[in-house]
Design a protein around this motif. Structure first.
Motif, mmCIF file in Angstrom:
data_model
loop_
_atom_site.group_PDB
_atom_site.id
_atom_site.type_symbol
_atom_site.label_atom_id
_atom_site.label_comp_id
_atom_site.label_asym_id
_atom_site.label_seq_id
_atom_site.Cartn_x
_atom_site.Cartn_y
_atom_site.Cartn_z
ATOM 1 N N UNK A 141 -54.318 20.256 -9.055
ATOM 2 C CA UNK A 141 -53.147 20.988 -9.556
ATOM 3 C C UNK A 141 -52.596 21.905 -8.462
ATOM 4 N N UNK A 142 -53.498 22.454 -7.665
ATOM 5 C CA UNK A 142 -53.058 23.312 -6.537
ATOM 6 C C UNK A 142 -52.268 22.506 -5.516
ATOM 7 N N UNK A 143 -52.740 21.306 -5.248
ATOM 8 C CA UNK A 143 -52.021 20.423 -4.303
ATOM 9 C C UNK A 143 -50.629 20.110 -4.878
ATOM 10 N N UNK A 144 -50.589 19.833 -6.181
ATOM 11 C CA UNK A 144 -49.296 19.512 -6.808
ATOM 12 C C UNK A 144 -48.341 20.711 -6.704
ATOM 13 N N UNK A 145 -48.864 21.917 -6.987
ATOM 14 C CA UNK A 145 -47.963 23.086 -6.966
ATOM 15 C C UNK A 145 -47.551 23.422 -5.519
ATOM 16 N N UNK A 146 -48.483 23.303 -4.572
ATOM 17 C CA UNK A 146 -48.124 23.606 -3.186
ATOM 18 C C UNK A 146 -47.050 22.647 -2.674
ATOM 19 N N UNK A 147 -47.252 21.366 -2.930
ATOM 20 C CA UNK A 147 -46.267 20.388 -2.435
ATOM 21 C C UNK A 147 -44.933 20.547 -3.168
ATOM 22 N N UNK A 148 -44.982 20.734 -4.489
ATOM 23 C CA UNK A 148 -43.725 20.922 -5.230
ATOM 24 C C UNK A 148 -43.036 22.192 -4.744
ATOM 25 N N UNK A 149 -43.849 23.214 -4.420
ATOM 26 C CA UNK A 149 -43.284 24.471 -3.905
ATOM 27 C C UNK A 149 -42.478 24.233 -2.632
ATOM 28 N N UNK A 150 -42.962 23.331 -1.787
ATOM 29 C CA UNK A 150 -42.226 23.032 -0.554
ATOM 30 C C UNK A 150 -40.875 22.387 -0.887
ATOM 31 N N UNK A 151 -40.876 21.510 -1.872
ATOM 32 C CA UNK A 151 -39.614 20.867 -2.278
ATOM 33 C C UNK A 151 -38.648 21.919 -2.810
ATOM 34 N N UNK A 180 -40.557 11.571 -1.155
ATOM 35 C CA UNK A 180 -41.240 12.375 -0.128
ATOM 36 C C UNK A 180 -42.326 13.233 -0.771
ATOM 37 N N UNK A 181 -41.977 13.850 -1.888
ATOM 38 C CA UNK A 181 -42.943 14.721 -2.562
ATOM 39 C C UNK A 181 -44.194 13.933 -2.967
ATOM 40 N N UNK A 182 -43.969 12.778 -3.589
ATOM 41 C CA UNK A 182 -45.114 11.987 -4.063
ATOM 42 C C UNK A 182 -45.946 11.479 -2.884
ATOM 43 N N UNK A 183 -45.300 11.188 -1.772
ATOM 44 C CA UNK A 183 -46.060 10.735 -0.597
ATOM 45 C C UNK A 183 -46.950 11.860 -0.076
ATOM 46 N N UNK A 184 -46.378 13.063 0.007
ATOM 47 C CA UNK A 184 -47.179 14.203 0.474
ATOM 48 C C UNK A 184 -48.386 14.426 -0.435
ATOM 49 N N UNK A 185 -48.136 14.335 -1.731
ATOM 50 C CA UNK A 185 -49.224 14.596 -2.688
ATOM 51 C C UNK A 185 -50.309 13.517 -2.592
ATOM 52 N N UNK A 186 -49.900 12.269 -2.534
ATOM 53 C CA UNK A 186 -50.924 11.208 -2.513
ATOM 54 C C UNK A 186 -51.710 11.265 -1.205
ATOM 55 N N UNK A 187 -51.029 11.616 -0.112
ATOM 56 C CA UNK A 187 -51.716 11.728 1.181
ATOM 57 C C UNK A 187 -52.802 12.792 1.126
ATOM 58 N N UNK A 188 -52.468 13.947 0.570
ATOM 59 C CA UNK A 188 -53.442 15.036 0.497
ATOM 60 C C UNK A 188 -54.528 14.749 -0.540
ATOM 61 N N UNK A 189 -54.120 14.226 -1.681
ATOM 62 C CA UNK A 189 -55.073 14.013 -2.773
ATOM 63 C C UNK A 189 -56.057 12.904 -2.481
ATOM 64 N N UNK A 190 -55.602 11.853 -1.819
ATOM 65 C CA UNK A 190 -56.483 10.708 -1.620
ATOM 66 C C UNK A 190 -57.219 10.786 -0.291
ATOM 67 N N UNK A 191 -56.535 11.198 0.799
ATOM 68 C CA UNK A 191 -57.305 11.255 2.055
ATOM 69 C C UNK A 191 -57.045 12.492 2.887
ATOM 70 N N UNK A 192 -56.624 13.552 2.235
ATOM 71 C CA UNK A 192 -56.479 14.854 2.886
ATOM 72 C C UNK A 192 -55.614 14.780 4.152
ATOM 73 N N UNK A 197 -43.732 15.154 4.646
ATOM 74 C CA UNK A 197 -42.435 14.462 4.640
ATOM 75 C C UNK A 197 -41.358 15.248 3.911
ATOM 76 N N UNK A 198 -41.762 16.157 3.003
ATOM 77 C CA UNK A 198 -40.767 16.965 2.293
ATOM 78 C C UNK A 198 -40.020 17.868 3.264
ATOM 79 N N UNK A 524 -46.249 18.948 -13.340
ATOM 80 C CA UNK A 524 -46.107 20.116 -12.462
ATOM 81 C C UNK A 524 -44.769 20.056 -11.720
ATOM 82 N N UNK A 525 -44.480 18.905 -11.129
ATOM 83 C CA UNK A 525 -43.264 18.799 -10.306
ATOM 84 C C UNK A 525 -42.014 19.018 -11.158
ATOM 85 N N UNK A 526 -42.001 18.426 -12.341
ATOM 86 C CA UNK A 526 -40.830 18.563 -13.203
ATOM 87 C C UNK A 526 -40.667 20.010 -13.670
ATOM 88 N N UNK A 527 -41.792 20.626 -14.056
ATOM 89 C CA UNK A 527 -41.723 22.018 -14.533
ATOM 90 C C UNK A 527 -41.207 22.931 -13.422
#
Ligand code: HEM
Length: 569
Positions: A141-151, A180-192, A197-198, A524-527
């Motif tokens: 959830x932190x990764x989601x909020x941090x990346x969405x925060x960048x967007x 871009x947002x989803x790419x950043x999130x999957x990159x961090x969540x799956x392989x750090x 890209x955002x 998270x991203x939508x909210x």
């Protein structure tokens, strides 16, 4: 229909031969012996100008919820019924593999979970599924909020600049932003790995500026190129990519091979890094790690550290991983890479598509947008979502699932029968069902199921609240209706609650492993977007054309006008 009448005088033997030949020819031309199944004679011209899944919907209304689609020698059984879907995906799941989909995806995902044959899939699924445990999801959830925060910050900056010039809204292709947002999130969540890209301009424009950009570019290009290629291949009768030398002679195939190599090199490097810092331990201990203090919470870390995942017995040379030990040990590392590749692709565009269509639907329903914003204000105020607050964002969660109902990603699930089987007739179907031979190709149309007039009120309308009102529908034999108590504690409606009338993540043993990850990420991203902005479509909704690869996406982007919320100061 081919009629072949024997006029031979040589007796029953010759007649049998002729009859058999006639049957074979009939089966071949009509795509297999599928008995009395209704047939939709698909003219290829029916498909021009619109995606296949939309044509399948029209034929579903015309021919019923199990029909055969014949395109010359190629035939598919199209299933649009929950009882039949449940049979194929859950009750008799191990009689089916991924068929055409595996043919299409194997060159890309290798033996990754999605295309994998059953023997490869079983041990891999056992290894990967525990990685999506509760503490991991909570830490994501932190990764989601941090990346969405960048967007959000990026939009705020653009808007500020626009306001200085007297404007009040910015025009953005939100589909590209979500990608871009989803790419950043999957990159961090799956392989750090932070693609970042955002915060960069479109990597498609910034080609080869630096090694980092070229890497991002390659990966993005590979993902899109791959999906485009998958779509192209799935509508082609001839597997041209299997022709000898095609990968060298056809320019698009050459590019495709290059993209794949770039991704594989990147993943090999990440696996190597993870192995260098490996701390082997048991699954249970890994699942109880203190995630709040973990620098690398990624799935790769989990999979590498897991005891039993034999990944350390290897040598690295020229950026490639070679295993010193026997062939058995060779499997895990290569499969690990295939699985990372699979998750990169499976978890990227799907989530971006959910957000795209959620905004598309909300922009046409301003009262729902206001209702969502009111919930966000009450639950979050100006704060960021947390794992706990997600539980209170009920309406946002329902918007996410309603968007997935109307625009399921992917709209079709693909299977091939490994042995002969007997499909149930389904609701309103033939009482004794249909016998299908081994090798039958099947489309389970999630799109048709999700918009079936037999299971949903006003099926084409955007009505997130419908999931609260859905009750057990009586009188349908073999289908258990909707019942939330079947999945206690579930934050989001699913295929169990709906008994396979709603299956955005598939169902049965091959159900998506990333479903909760994706649902929380989208929520998270939508909210966070609606907390700050009002969004309108730039043009009329009809101008947003749909196209499909593995997901439903837009033809020319989701162009929106984004402005600061008028009711928040
Ligand atoms: C499988 C949908 C996000 C990883 C599937 C399947 C569907 C699906 C429908 C089943 C395919 C089939 O039965 O043929 C979605 C949607 C997503 C999403 C709609 C986003 C909204 C993710 C994420 C990940 C992921 C974020 C990983 C982090 C996978 C994997 C499989 C899979 C590995 C194969 C499972 C297996 O065969 O054991 N997904 N997915 N997906 N998904 Fe997802």
């Amino acid at each position: 229909t081919i009629r072949c009448q024997s006029t031979s005088t040589d007796g029953p033997k010759t007649r049998n031969l002729l009859d058999n030949a006639s049957n074979l020819l009939t089966n071949f031309l009509s795509g297999g012996s599928l008995g009395s199944m209704p047939v939709a004679e698909g003219a290829v011209s029916d498909l021009f100008g619109r995606p296949l899944f939309l044509a399948l919907y029209d034929w579903f209304l015309e021919h019923g919820s199990v029909y055969k689609l014949a395109f010359g020698p190629k035939a598919f059984v199209v299933v649009s019924d929950p009882i039949v879907a449940r049979h194929i995906l859950r009750e008799n799941a191990f009689s089916y593999d991924k068929g055409v989909l595996a043919d299409i995806l194997e060159p890309i995902m290798g033996k990754g979970l999605i295309p994998a044959d059953l023997d490869t899939w079983k041990p891999r699924r056992r290894v990967i599924a525990p990685g999506f445990h509760a503490l991991y999801l909570e830490s994501m959830v932190k990764v989601f909020t941090n990346c969405s925060g960048r967007t959000i910050s990026k939009f705020e900056e653009l808007l500020e600049r626009e306001c200085l010039q007297g404007g009040e809204a910015i025009e953005l292709n939100l589909e590209a932003e979500f990608s871009s947002l989803a790419l950043d999130i999957i990159g961090l969540g799956v392989f750090n790995y932070d693609f970042g890209s955002v915060t960069k301009e479109s990597p498609i424009i910034k080609v080869w500026l630096s090694s980092n950009h070229s890497l991002t570019y390659s990966l993005l290009r590979a993902v899109y190129g791959t999906l485009f290629e998958a779509e192209h291949r799935s509508t082609f009768y001839v597997p041209y990519w299997k022709f000898p030398l095609a990968r060298w002679l056809v320019p698009r195939q050459r590019k495709f091979q290059k993209d794949l190599k770039d991704i594989n090199d990147c993943l090999d490097g990440l696996i190597r890094n993870a192995k260098e810092t490996r701390q082997e331990t048991d699954v249970e201990k890994l699942q109880q790690r203190d995630y709040s203090n973990l620098k690398d919470a990624s799935l790769l870390r989990f999979l590498v550290d897991m005891r039993g995942a034999d990944v350390d017995d290897c040598q690295v040379s020229n950026g490639k991983i070679y295993l010193a030990a026997n062939e058995k040990d060779f499997i895990p590392t290569v499969e690990l890479r295939d699985d990372l590749m699979t998750m990169l692709i499976a978890g990227h565009e799907t989530t971006a598509a959910v957000l795209t269509w959620a905004v598309f639907l909300l922009a046409q329903n301003p009262s729902k947008m206001k209702k969502a914003q009111a919930e966000i204000d009450t639950v979050l105020g100006q704060g960021r979502p947390t794992f706990d607050s997600l539980k209170k964002l009920e309406f946002i969660r329902l918007i996410v699932v309603e968007s997935l109902r109307l625009f399921p990603q992917p709209p079709l699930l693909i299977r091939r029968s490994l042995k002969s089987d007997s499909l149930p007739g389904g609701h309103k179907g033939k009482k004794d069902g249909y016998a299908i031979p081994a090798g039958t190709d099947i489309f389970v149309s999630v799109y048709n199921l999700h918009r079936s007039p037999y299971f949903w009120d006003k099926p084409h309308e955007f009505e997130p609240e419908r999931f609260l009102a859905q009750r057990n529908s009586e009188g349908i034999e073999g289908w258990a209706g909707f019942d939330p108590s079947r999945s206690p504690g579930a934050l989001y409606p699913n295929e169990i609650i709906s008994d396979f009338a709603f299956l955005p993540f598939g169902g049965g043993p091959r159900k998506c492993v990333g479903d909760q990850f994706a649902l929380m990420e989208s929520t998270v991203a939508l909210a966070m977007l609606l907390q700050k902005f009002d969004v309108e479509l730039k043009g009329p909704p009809e101008s947003v054309e749909q196209v499909t690869g593995a997901t439903i996406h837009t033809k020319n982007g989701l162009w929106c006008r984004v402005k600061k919320r008028s009711d928040v100061h």
